[in-house]
Design a protein around this motif. Structure first.
Motif, PDB file in Angstrom:
ATOM      1  N   LEU A 108       0.847  -1.196   0.000  1.00  6.99           N
ATOM      2  CA  LEU A 108       0.000   0.000   0.000  1.00  6.99           C
ATOM      3  C   LEU A 108       0.874   1.235   0.000  1.00  6.99           C
ATOM      4  CD1 LEU A 108      -3.192   0.747   2.029  1.00  6.99           C
ATOM      5  CD2 LEU A 108      -1.240   2.305   2.240  1.00  6.99           C
ATOM      6  N   VAL A 109       0.446   2.226  -0.754  1.00 12.99           N
ATOM      7  CA  VAL A 109       1.116   3.524  -0.744  1.00 12.99           C
ATOM      8  C   VAL A 109       0.055   4.613  -0.628  1.00 12.99           C
ATOM      9  CG1 VAL A 109       1.149   3.752  -3.282  1.00 12.99           C
ATOM     10  CG2 VAL A 109       2.853   4.969  -1.880  1.00 12.99           C
ATOM     11  N   LEU A 110       0.294   5.567   0.249  1.00 16.32           N
ATOM     12  CA  LEU A 110      -0.594   6.716   0.373  1.00 16.32           C
ATOM     13  C   LEU A 110      -0.203   7.770  -0.650  1.00 16.32           C
ATOM     14  CD1 LEU A 110      -0.775   6.943   4.254  1.00 16.32           C
ATOM     15  CD2 LEU A 110      -2.564   6.136   2.718  1.00 16.32           C
ATOM     16  N   ALA A 111      -1.191   8.506  -1.108  1.00 16.04           N
ATOM     17  CA  ALA A 111      -0.972   9.451  -2.198  1.00 16.04           C
ATOM     18  C   ALA A 111      -1.427  10.851  -1.804  1.00 16.04           C
ATOM     19  CB  ALA A 111      -1.723   8.993  -3.450  1.00 16.04           C
ATOM     20  N   ASP A 112      -0.814  11.836  -2.416  1.00 16.37           N
ATOM     21  CA  ASP A 112      -1.270  13.221  -2.319  1.00 16.37           C
ATOM     22  C   ASP A 112      -2.136  13.534  -3.530  1.00 16.37           C
ATOM     23  OD1 ASP A 112       0.016  14.283   0.100  1.00 16.37           O
ATOM     24  OD2 ASP A 112       1.878  13.839  -0.953  1.00 16.37           O
ATOM     25  N   VAL A 113      -3.165  14.334  -3.308  1.00 20.30           N
ATOM     26  CA  VAL A 113      -4.123  14.645  -4.367  1.00 20.30           C
ATOM     27  C   VAL A 113      -3.677  15.911  -5.088  1.00 20.30           C
ATOM     28  CG1 VAL A 113      -6.549  14.989  -4.928  1.00 20.30           C
ATOM     29  CG2 VAL A 113      -5.920  13.626  -2.929  1.00 20.30           C
ATOM     30  N   GLN A 114      -3.496  15.780  -6.406  1.00 18.35           N
ATOM     31  CA  GLN A 114      -3.007  16.890  -7.222  1.00 18.35           C
ATOM     32  C   GLN A 114      -3.972  17.217  -8.350  1.00 18.35           C
ATOM     33  OE1 GLN A 114       0.938  16.253  -8.757  1.00 18.35           O
ATOM     34  NE2 GLN A 114       1.851  15.875  -6.740  1.00 18.35           N
ATOM     35  N   ASP A 115      -3.902  18.462  -8.792  1.00 20.95           N
ATOM     36  CA  ASP A 115      -4.550  18.868 -10.033  1.00 20.95           C
ATOM     37  C   ASP A 115      -3.739  18.274 -11.182  1.00 20.95           C
ATOM     38  OD1 ASP A 115      -4.619  20.835 -12.457  1.00 20.95           O
ATOM     39  OD2 ASP A 115      -6.434  21.301 -11.315  1.00 20.95           O
ATOM     40  N   GLU A 116      -4.411  17.565 -12.092  1.00 22.06           N
ATOM     41  CA  GLU A 116      -3.676  16.856 -13.136  1.00 22.06           C
ATOM     42  C   GLU A 116      -2.954  17.804 -14.078  1.00 22.06           C
ATOM     43  OE1 GLU A 116      -4.338  13.159 -16.254  1.00 22.06           O
ATOM     44  OE2 GLU A 116      -6.079  14.242 -15.488  1.00 22.06           O
ATOM     45  N   ALA A 117      -3.529  18.972 -14.337  1.00 26.61           N
ATOM     46  CA  ALA A 117      -2.930  19.911 -15.293  1.00 26.61           C
ATOM     47  C   ALA A 117      -1.759  20.676 -14.683  1.00 26.61           C
ATOM     48  CB  ALA A 117      -3.986  20.886 -15.801  1.00 26.61           C
ATOM     49  N   THR A 118      -1.928  21.157 -13.440  1.00 21.75           N
ATOM     50  CA  THR A 118      -0.905  22.024 -12.836  1.00 21.75           C
ATOM     51  C   THR A 118       0.007  21.281 -11.868  1.00 21.75           C
ATOM     52  OG1 THR A 118      -2.306  22.616 -10.952  1.00 21.75           O
ATOM     53  CG2 THR A 118      -2.540  23.926 -12.976  1.00 21.75           C
ATOM     54  N   HIS A 119      -0.401  20.088 -11.457  1.00 21.31           N
ATOM     55  CA  HIS A 119       0.312  19.284 -10.455  1.00 21.31           C
ATOM     56  C   HIS A 119       0.393  19.975  -9.095  1.00 21.31           C
ATOM     57  CE1 HIS A 119       1.374  16.109 -13.261  1.00 21.31           C
ATOM     58  NE2 HIS A 119       1.721  17.043 -14.125  1.00 21.31           N
ATOM     59  N   SER A 120      -0.443  20.972  -8.884  1.00 17.81           N
ATOM     60  CA  SER A 120      -0.509  21.600  -7.572  1.00 17.81           C
ATOM     61  C   SER A 120      -1.370  20.754  -6.639  1.00 17.81           C
ATOM     62  CB  SER A 120      -1.085  23.012  -7.682  1.00 17.81           C
ATOM     63  OG  SER A 120      -2.379  22.972  -8.259  1.00 17.81           O
ATOM     64  N   LEU A 121      -1.043  20.789  -5.360  1.00 17.33           N
ATOM     65  CA  LEU A 121      -1.821  20.038  -4.387  1.00 17.33           C
ATOM     66  C   LEU A 121      -3.214  20.635  -4.252  1.00 17.33           C
ATOM     67  CD1 LEU A 121       0.822  19.528  -1.551  1.00 17.33           C
ATOM     68  CD2 LEU A 121      -0.046  17.786  -3.122  1.00 17.33           C
ATOM     69  N   ILE A 122      -4.213  19.782  -4.124  1.00 16.30           N
ATOM     70  CA  ILE A 122      -5.586  20.249  -3.917  1.00 16.30           C
ATOM     71  C   ILE A 122      -5.700  20.731  -2.475  1.00 16.30           C
ATOM     72  CG2 ILE A 122      -8.017  19.598  -3.963  1.00 16.30           C
ATOM     73  CD1 ILE A 122      -6.577  19.693  -6.715  1.00 16.30           C
ATOM     74  N   PRO A 123      -6.017  22.002  -2.260  1.00 19.87           N
ATOM     75  CA  PRO A 123      -5.893  22.592  -0.915  1.00 19.87           C
ATOM     76  C   PRO A 123      -6.794  21.978   0.125  1.00 19.87           C
ATOM     77  CG  PRO A 123      -6.998  24.110  -2.436  1.00 19.87           C
ATOM     78  CD  PRO A 123      -6.448  23.003  -3.261  1.00 19.87           C
ATOM     79  N   VAL A 124      -7.968  21.432  -0.281  1.00 20.02           N
ATOM     80  CA  VAL A 124      -8.921  20.916   0.704  1.00 20.02           C
ATOM     81  C   VAL A 124      -8.691  19.449   1.049  1.00 20.02           C
ATOM     82  CG1 VAL A 124     -10.663  22.576  -0.026  1.00 20.02           C
ATOM     83  CG2 VAL A 124     -10.660  20.280  -1.045  1.00 20.02           C
ATOM     84  N   ALA A 125      -7.781  18.774   0.355  1.00 18.29           N
ATOM     85  CA  ALA A 125      -7.483  17.383   0.690  1.00 18.29           C
ATOM     86  C   ALA A 125      -6.903  17.329   2.100  1.00 18.29           C
ATOM     87  CB  ALA A 125      -6.497  16.796  -0.313  1.00 18.29           C
ATOM     88  N   PRO A 126      -7.386  16.421   2.957  1.00 14.85           N
ATOM     89  CA  PRO A 126      -6.914  16.411   4.340  1.00 14.85           C
ATOM     90  C   PRO A 126      -5.395  16.337   4.483  1.00 14.85           C
ATOM     91  CG  PRO A 126      -8.868  15.062   4.151  1.00 14.85           C
ATOM     92  CD  PRO A 126      -8.507  15.467   2.754  1.00 14.85           C
ATOM     93  N   ARG A 127      -4.740  15.536   3.653  1.00 15.34           N
ATOM     94  CA  ARG A 127      -3.279  15.427   3.768  1.00 15.34           C
ATOM     95  C   ARG A 127      -2.609  16.747   3.389  1.00 15.34           C
ATOM     96  NH1 ARG A 127       1.366  12.360   1.752  1.00 15.34           N
ATOM     97  NH2 ARG A 127       2.120  11.035   3.462  1.00 15.34           N
ATOM     98  N   THR A 128      -3.184  17.468   2.434  1.00 16.46           N
ATOM     99  CA  THR A 128      -2.659  18.777   2.074  1.00 16.46           C
ATOM    100  C   THR A 128      -2.834  19.773   3.218  1.00 16.46           C
ATOM    101  OG1 THR A 128      -3.242  18.376  -0.245  1.00 16.46           O
ATOM    102  CG2 THR A 128      -2.747  20.646   0.372  1.00 16.46           C
ATOM    103  N   VAL A 129      -3.998  19.732   3.868  1.00 17.96           N
ATOM    104  CA  VAL A 129      -4.261  20.647   4.984  1.00 17.96           C
ATOM    105  C   VAL A 129      -3.186  20.482   6.053  1.00 17.96           C
ATOM    106  CG1 VAL A 129      -5.892  21.243   6.818  1.00 17.96           C
ATOM    107  CG2 VAL A 129      -6.743  20.721   4.519  1.00 17.96           C
ATOM    108  N   LEU A 130      -2.833  19.235   6.360  1.00 13.20           N
ATOM    109  CA  LEU A 130      -1.786  19.002   7.353  1.00 13.20           C
ATOM    110  C   LEU A 130      -0.423  19.415   6.819  1.00 13.20           C
ATOM    111  CD1 LEU A 130      -0.695  17.987  10.026  1.00 13.20           C
ATOM    112  CD2 LEU A 130      -0.789  15.644   9.115  1.00 13.20           C
ATOM    113  N   ARG A 131      -0.125  19.104   5.570  1.00 14.95           N
ATOM    114  CA  ARG A 131       1.155  19.500   4.983  1.00 14.95           C
ATOM    115  C   ARG A 131       1.378  21.010   5.121  1.00 14.95           C
ATOM    116  NH1 ARG A 131       4.446  16.405   2.038  1.00 14.95           N
ATOM    117  NH2 ARG A 131       3.745  14.430   1.103  1.00 14.95           N
TER     118      ARG A 131
END
Length: 462
Positions: A108-131
């Motif tokens: 298993l690998v955990l993933a960060d959620v990104q915008d496919e076009a810009t590769h920026s992290l999606i700000p509301v994803a819980p892992r992003t909020v903590l990051r």
């Protein structure tokens, strides 16, 4: 001396490729965490993962805009029917790669959620909020260390059996209080032993387990780590215990208050800071009074206490969460602090390098990424603003007078969050608005349902 995590074998991408080639791994789970703290994702065949999925897999955007029933409520700006519910990219964080011992030939690998076009992290994803809060700490010269103590009920019922009974008359595994009780806990020790050992084998190092304060209730403590790793461990722990319990013909629940007559499930969170880059701890200060607490730790505590009401939703996210906060229940009601005082919301424990703050506010239902982010964000705000905590409370914290208390219900926490300038300063408008909508959706779902309590109270006499 090596930590439990360092003594546990790890695997990297090269090792994963070798195991897929030799057939010892044939399935790779790629997972994100949704708003409710659950793992969502895909199981990918080993060969396909190596050839096509190493850089990420596609997931529907709606996974960050659903309720507990996976419905798609309105009010989410980033994902809606109007936006077409397209895809995000779940990009593996290879530091999280684990072999999962309780699932055959599975990694298993955990993933960060990104915008496919810009590769920026999606700000509301819980892992992003903590990051974002970890990054903020780093900018201030700190690195948060955190750990979770998780309580749960082991049930004699299976999940399917509980559903067939409409979740009434659930049967805890045991019939008397098993707090520290070795005989009672021994009855389920084959399963608890499996929890401890297989979690540790999955690089989720468990320090110990013990009976808790009700029939069938148990606690496992996870060894501390850097905040993101610790939140990952917390999430995988809950998911893995549910899978192992189901495999054994049982169910576990981390629900904050499974029954109004049962003791609630807590998820006590310990936090300390050290200098960024693995430096010295900054909470202790030799000779400081009281308890060797440094100015940094004192202001962190002040921030926690000043911000907790406004950020309560990030720690207590469901209607049921607030039913756990009851006098004499081992869950706090008043925002007071004390040294080794379990009636307080914040408990100072440890000495020297181990000096830390235990937040007793989170329940077993907390999304650890959001709860950790709220704790870090509040504490950093306290450091930045040099917020002084109130005087230490001595005695029974449930009887404290003239002090702020934890919100009494989800609707109150939602209002406090929506009106909070502080929350917007810490997390940004997009995150606050997204999670205010999540809170309102949850409250509205509850408000429309007629409960058994209402029928019993009003059907004849009303």
């Amino acid at each position: 001396m090596a930590s439990p995590a360092e003594r546990t074998p790890s695997i990297d991408l090269k090792g994963l490729e070798s195991r897929i080639r030799d057939g010892s791994i044939d399935t790779v789970v790629s997972a994100i965490t949704d708003l409710q703290g659950r793992l969502m994702g895909k199981r990918v065949t080993g060969d396909f993962f190596l050839e096509h999925a190493q850089d990420g897999i596609h997931l529907c955007t709606y996974l960050l805009g659903t309720d507990m029933e996976m419905r798609t409520p309105s009010g989410y700006r980033l994902m809606s029917w109007e936006t077409g519910y397209g895809d995000y990219l779940a990009v593996p964080d290879w530091s999280t790669l684990r072999i999962i011992p309780w699932l055959e030939k599975t990694a298993l690998v955990l993933a960060d959620v990104q915008d496919e076009a810009t590769h920026s992290l999606i700000p509301v994803a819980p892992r992003t909020v903590l990051r974002r809060q970890i990054e903020r700490a780093s900018e201030m010269g700190f690195e948060p260390l955190m750990a979770s103590e998780l309580e749960f009920y082991l049930l004699s019922d299976t999940y399917e059996g509980a559903a067939k009974k409409n979740f009434h008359d659930l049967e805890p595994f045991g019939w008397y209080n098993e707090d520290y009780h070795l005989l009672q806990a021994s009855k389920a020790e084959p399963l608890y032993r499996r929890f401890r050992n297989e979690m540790s084998a999955a690089r989720i190092p468990v320090e110990f387990s013990k009976g808790e304060a009700a029939p069938g209730q148990h606690e496992l403590n996870i060894h501390y780590a850097e905040a993101l790793e610790s939140a990952d461990r917390h999430t995988l722990f809950k998911h893995g215990l549910k899978e192992m319990a189901w495999q054994s013909g049982h169910a576990v629940t981390f629900m904050a208050k499974p029954d109004h007559t049962w003791t609630g499930n807590s998820a006590h969170v310990h936090v300390s800071l050290r200098r960024a880059g693995g430096g010295e701890p900054v909470f202790p200060q030799r000779g400081a009074k009281p308890y060797g607490v440094s100015d940094t730790m004192r202001h962190f505590l002040g921030g926690l206490m000043a911000c907790m009401r406004e950020l309560a939703f990030f720690i207590a996210p469901f209607v049921n969460s607030y039913k756990r906060f009851a006098p004499g229940s081992w869950a706090p009601t008043n925002l007071v602090w004390g040294r080794d005082n379990r009636t307080c919301a914040f408990r100072i424990v440890g000495d020297g390098p181990a000096l830390r703050i235990e937040s007793r506010v989170p329940g077993g239902d907390a999304n650890p990424y959001l709860a950790y982010a709220a704790i870090i964000g509040a504490g950093l705000n306290g450091i930045a603003q040099r917020i002084e905590p109130p005087a230490e409370f001595h005695g029974n914290g449930y009887e404290a007078k003239g002090v702020p208390r934890i919100p009494r219900a989800l609707w109150e926490a939602a209002q406090l969050l929506e009106q909070s300038k502080l929350a917007r300063d810490i997390f940004g408008d997009d995150v606050v608005e997204h999670y205010v909508n999540t809170a309102n959706v949850e409250q509205e779902a509850y408000d429309t349902v007629v409960t058994c309590w209402e029928r019993q109270r009003y059907l004849e006499r009303g």
